[in-house]
Design a protein around this motif. Structure first.
Motif, short mmCIF file in Angstrom:
data_model
loop_
_atom_site.label_atom_id
_atom_site.label_comp_id
_atom_site.label_asym_id
_atom_site.label_seq_id
_atom_site.Cartn_x
_atom_site.Cartn_y
_atom_site.Cartn_z
N GLU A 245 0.85 -1.19 0.00
CA GLU A 245 0.00 0.00 0.00
C GLU A 245 0.89 1.24 0.00
OE1 GLU A 245 -4.16 -0.14 2.17
OE2 GLU A 245 -2.57 -0.72 3.53
N GLN A 265 -5.46 -14.23 -2.59
CA GLN A 265 -5.84 -13.80 -1.24
C GLN A 265 -4.68 -14.06 -0.27
OE1 GLN A 265 -8.98 -15.91 1.12
NE2 GLN A 265 -9.98 -13.91 1.09
N CYS A 287 -3.84 -7.12 7.63
CA CYS A 287 -4.34 -6.62 6.35
C CYS A 287 -4.50 -7.81 5.39
CB CYS A 287 -3.39 -5.61 5.75
SG CYS A 287 -3.35 -4.06 6.66
N THR A 289 -5.59 -8.93 1.34
CA THR A 289 -5.92 -8.59 -0.03
C THR A 289 -6.67 -9.76 -0.65
OG1 THR A 289 -5.07 -8.00 -2.22
CG2 THR A 289 -3.68 -9.42 -0.88
N GLY A 293 -3.06 -8.22 -4.28
CA GLY A 293 -2.28 -7.11 -3.76
C GLY A 293 -2.63 -5.75 -4.35
N LYS A 294 -3.62 -5.70 -5.21
CA LYS A 294 -4.02 -4.39 -5.76
C LYS A 294 -4.60 -3.52 -4.65
CE LYS A 294 -5.09 -5.97 -10.48
NZ LYS A 294 -5.03 -7.44 -10.25
N THR A 295 -5.44 -4.11 -3.81
CA THR A 295 -6.02 -3.37 -2.69
C THR A 295 -5.88 -4.21 -1.42
OG1 THR A 295 -8.22 -4.32 -3.06
CG2 THR A 295 -7.72 -2.23 -4.16
N TRP A 296 -5.86 -3.51 -0.29
CA TRP A 296 -5.73 -4.16 1.01
C TRP A 296 -6.82 -3.67 1.95
CZ3 TRP A 296 -2.05 -7.89 1.94
CH2 TRP A 296 -1.02 -8.01 0.98
N LYS A 297 -7.28 -4.55 2.79
CA LYS A 297 -8.35 -4.24 3.73
C LYS A 297 -7.82 -4.43 5.14
CE LYS A 297 -12.91 -6.12 4.94
NZ LYS A 297 -13.87 -7.18 4.61
#
Lengths: 360, 90
Positions: A245, A265, A287, A289, A293-297
């Protein structure tokens, strides 16, 4: 979810078993002794404990009965005359990684050590031999160095289940190496990594992966939590791509886990930074994804959100089915049954946790 | 003949340890002898190159040995060779 958790901790090996909806301690072994890694061989159920006696050196123990009894086997040892660098004899300081050698090599085991040695057993762990081809690699004496430890160390051994002579290893501080012939020859796989601490961040050698993990459903998809970010490859480490990120916590850390059923994932356990190795702003988050790895939560529900200093070491985050578990440096053990959405405490007040593994 | 005495800390791993007479002429020989009495004990004291581990000390008649690498310190037939665990860590 596999029903056993095997922990290597600063003060012993602790095994939990899932019984009647709760995790209960099944075994405590080597009480008071640092267990640098606790390992269950999924092929045969044998348990291994690598001990890091402060005084008596590195030792290796094996159990055939889930820790009820243990036998000591010969720990990996460097042959006479081997040197870390000129004039400095190589002696085993720490066992940092352990892996079985696959279902087609039923007697094979691998160990990774500080000072940067890979050891192989072909006799079920009764003896281990230094893999000379890697130890003699021309990059080692001049291009490998110590990061958080005084000397380089092998902490990751990733065996390809499609071809068990095909292995990736991770070395702090050197990088990623690959063999296709069970360790006879090696290729460096650091393309695309970045080492901010080097004069040339894109140098061939001297990178600092903290852990390598391959996706079980696609062994060419390999992730690494690196000192300088999170990286992923989808071509078996020929090319790495950073997936950190930019403005979020998923950057610096030690641990990483990949879903058993989804190569896109993965979970990381962020720490503040290299310079400040504590949780970020006093709160603990994992975290995840779901998109490579494009977005992380951020996953915080059930984790302490103030006055917290816990971080997670490289072998102390694991997944099995929908379950994710991690142990921390300040002795907390958390589990999620829904891939990190919600967390529960299994135990507080543990010793520093070095490794966590799901086992049968 | 010299007698080897061990720190109590080692009894955890070698429960039968006791004061043990030795015949060896050198300290290395003596430790080798101890390994025949208590298999594996040498690897707790020396690393794979025969050097004394960092947190182990050996005293001969109350004096700490000087040579931790080759173990060339001398002793007599009446000597007491005492193996201790140096203090460290928590």
């Amino acid at each position: 979810m596999k029903p056993t958790l095997l922990l290597g901790t600063r003060k012993g090996l602790i095994a939990y078993r899932y019984t009647n909806g709760n995790w209960k301690v099944e075994n405590l072994s080597f009480e008071g002794v640092p267990v640098s890694i606790a390992y269950a061989d999924p092929r045969n159920g044998k348990w291994w404990a690598a001990l890091d006696h402060g005084h008596w050196g590195v030792k290796l123990h094996r159990s055939n009965d889930r820790g009820a009894t243990w036998e000591e086997v010969a720990a990996p040892a460097y042959p006479e005359g081997e040197e870390v660098k000129d004039g400095v004899p190589a002696a085993t300081r720490y066992i940092w990684a352990m892996s079985h050698g696959g279902n087609n090599h039923t007697s094979r085991l691998w160990l990774g050590t500080d000072p940067g040695g890979l050891f192989m057993s072909e006799d079920e762990g009764n003896s281990f031999q230094l893999v000379q081809s890697l130890w003699q690699h021309p990059s080692r004496k001049t291009g490998w160095f110590g990061g958080g430890r005084d000397l380089p160390g092998i902490h990751s051994i990733v065996v390809d289940p499609r071809n068990e002579d095909h292995i990736h290893i991770g070395i702090s501080c050197a990088g990623v190496f690959e063999t296709h012939d069970a360790g006879k020859t090696w290729e460096v796989r650091n393309k695309g990594l970045r080492a901010d601490f080097l004069p040339d961040p894109a140098a061939d050698m001297g990178h600092d992966p903290h852990i390598l993990v391959a996706a079980p459903t696609n062994p060419d998809a390999i992730w690494q939590q690196n000192h300088c970010g999170i990286f992923r490859t989808v071509d078996g480490a020929k090319n790495w791509e950073e997936v950190s990120e930019k403005e979020g916590p998923a950057r610096f850390g030690f641990a990483m886990a990949v879903a058993e059923d989804n190569p896109d994932q993965a979970w990381v356990a962020p720490a503040d930074s290299d310079a400040i190795r504590v949780s970020i702003k006093g709160s603990l988050c994992i975290c995840r994804t779901d998109d490579g790895g494009k977005t992380w939560k951020q996953q915080r529900n059930g984790l302490p959100q103030e006055n917290c200093f816990d971080i997670v070491y490289r072998h102390a985050l694991a997944t099995s089915g929908d379950a994710v578990v991690f142990g921390t440096t300040t002795g907390n053990l958390f589990i999620s049954n829904d891939r990190g959405e919600n967390w529960q405490v299994i135990n507080n007040y543990l010793p520093m946790v070095y490794s966590v593994q799901f086992a049968e | 003949m010299p007698v080897v005495k061990f720190t109590k800390a080692l009894k955890r791993f070698f429960p039968n340890l006791q004061d043990t007479p030795a015949n060896g002429k050198s300290l290395l020989d003596v430790l080798g002898e101890m390994d025949t009495h208590y298999p594996g004990v040498k690897s707790y004291l020396l690393d794979e190159h025969g050097q004394l581990r960092k947190h182990v000390n050996i005293f001969i008649d109350g004096n700490m040995i000087n040579d931790r690498n080759k173990l060339n310190d001398t002793f007599t037939t009446g000597s007491e060779i005492y193996i201790i665990q140096a203090l460290s860590g928590g």
